[in-house]
Design a protein around this motif. Sequence first.
Motif, PDB file in Angstrom:
ATOM      1  N   VAL A  11       0.846  -1.206   0.000  1.00  0.00           N
ATOM      2  CA  VAL A  11       0.000   0.000   0.000  1.00  0.00           C
ATOM      3  C   VAL A  11       0.877   1.250   0.000  1.00  0.00           C
ATOM      4  O   VAL A  11       0.518   2.288  -0.573  1.00  0.00           O
ATOM      5  N   PHE A  12       2.049   1.159   0.637  1.00  0.00           N
ATOM      6  CA  PHE A  12       2.931   2.320   0.768  1.00  0.00           C
ATOM      7  C   PHE A  12       4.029   2.320  -0.307  1.00  0.00           C
ATOM      8  O   PHE A  12       5.130   2.794  -0.060  1.00  0.00           O
ATOM      9  N   ASN A  13       3.699   1.785  -1.480  1.00  0.00           N
ATOM     10  CA  ASN A  13       4.700   1.795  -2.545  1.00  0.00           C
ATOM     11  C   ASN A  13       4.822   3.190  -3.159  1.00  0.00           C
ATOM     12  O   ASN A  13       4.033   4.097  -2.857  1.00  0.00           O
ATOM     13  N   GLU A  14       5.788   3.338  -4.047  1.00  0.00           N
ATOM     14  CA  GLU A  14       6.096   4.651  -4.620  1.00  0.00           C
ATOM     15  C   GLU A  14       4.919   5.213  -5.422  1.00  0.00           C
ATOM     16  O   GLU A  14       4.636   6.408  -5.365  1.00  0.00           O
ATOM     17  N   ARG A  15       4.229   4.351  -6.129  1.00  0.00           N
ATOM     18  CA  ARG A  15       3.087   4.794  -6.943  1.00  0.00           C
ATOM     19  C   ARG A  15       1.969   5.383  -6.082  1.00  0.00           C
ATOM     20  O   ARG A  15       1.459   6.477  -6.350  1.00  0.00           O
ATOM     21  N   ASN A  16       1.584   4.670  -5.023  1.00  0.00           N
ATOM     22  CA  ASN A  16       0.509   5.144  -4.138  1.00  0.00           C
ATOM     23  C   ASN A  16       0.906   6.404  -3.390  1.00  0.00           C
ATOM     24  O   ASN A  16       0.088   7.310  -3.186  1.00  0.00           O
ATOM     25  N   LEU A  17       2.159   6.471  -2.969  1.00  0.00           N
ATOM     26  CA  LEU A  17       2.629   7.679  -2.287  1.00  0.00           C
ATOM     27  C   LEU A  17       2.615   8.877  -3.229  1.00  0.00           C
ATOM     28  O   LEU A  17       2.355  10.011  -2.822  1.00  0.00           O
ATOM     29  N   GLY A  18       2.867   8.623  -4.514  1.00  0.00           N
ATOM     30  CA  GLY A  18       2.786   9.693  -5.504  1.00  0.00           C
ATOM     31  C   GLY A  18       1.365  10.204  -5.651  1.00  0.00           C
ATOM     32  O   GLY A  18       1.136  11.423  -5.744  1.00  0.00           O
ATOM     33  N   PHE A  19       0.387   9.267  -5.683  1.00  0.00           N
ATOM     34  CA  PHE A  19      -1.026   9.667  -5.741  1.00  0.00           C
ATOM     35  C   PHE A  19      -1.407  10.497  -4.518  1.00  0.00           C
ATOM     36  O   PHE A  19      -2.130  11.488  -4.620  1.00  0.00           O
ATOM     37  N   LEU A  20      -0.916  10.066  -3.349  1.00  0.00           N
ATOM     38  CA  LEU A  20      -1.222  10.786  -2.114  1.00  0.00           C
ATOM     39  C   LEU A  20      -0.643  12.197  -2.148  1.00  0.00           C
ATOM     40  O   LEU A  20      -1.320  13.170  -1.784  1.00  0.00           O
TER      41      LEU A  20
END
Length: 278
Positions: free
Chosen positions: A37-46
Amino acid sequence: MKRKRIGFVQMSMILFVVIVLGSWAYLIIKNDDLFEVFNERNLGFLDNFIQKMFGKGAKQIAYTDKSRWIEVLKLTVDTIAMSFLANGLAMIGTLITVVPAAANYADGRLTGRKNWYGKIIFVIIRFIYIITRSVPELVWGMLFIFFIQAGVLPGALALAVHNFGVLGRLCAEVVEDVNVKPLQGLARCGASNSQILMYGVFPMCFKKFLYYMMFRFEVIVRSTIVVGAVGAGGLGLYFKLRMSAMDYTGVTLVIMCYLIVVYLTDIVSGKLQKMWNC
């Protein structure tokens, strides 16, 4: 030499730790990708979402627009009105049912007079408390929306029904904890049940009733956004509409208003509790 027995509190803490660790272990084993859940892609969306909430790429920033503030403040008044109505209805229902819902009234210890129907009424009211508080406010709101026009009223009723069960249980326990000796003295002096309740039970319990009422009011204010999301009006409905329209700065404006309302509610609640010595 006698072994030291583990007390109830120590055993409860041990069980709590075991359950917490066991639940986390189950989630990790069951979901191998839990920490993905805390991968680079999701953190970018956040990061992108947070930047948009503060106005990145927006043609008009809602929280700098005076007209939008006026619109949201009007909805804030509706939200506060919903909270007061819900709390008032829940407390009225609680005061009507709280004494028969106390175990010491059902078995006759409270008034010194035991009635055959006391335990029957006790079981019925306690069952109603369980049903009303077990169903979340969101579900009650969805049910009321089916036969009441969308607006403040169904939201207030949904919050009132759920909190009636919570307040009823809390206040019934207050009645169960009172010192019954003064009340039995009133009974021996010839006081009726209604006089015992009015001049004995309620004066001893009223401060705690007020404390729980103020505590639940704070919770109700926070819960209005949940019932509002199903069409019950106030800031909750506006929040849902802004999210649907991807108006990120509008979402920020609603959150700012909620923070202000909750902060002021906490301050006023604390002042009143000190004033009433709750």
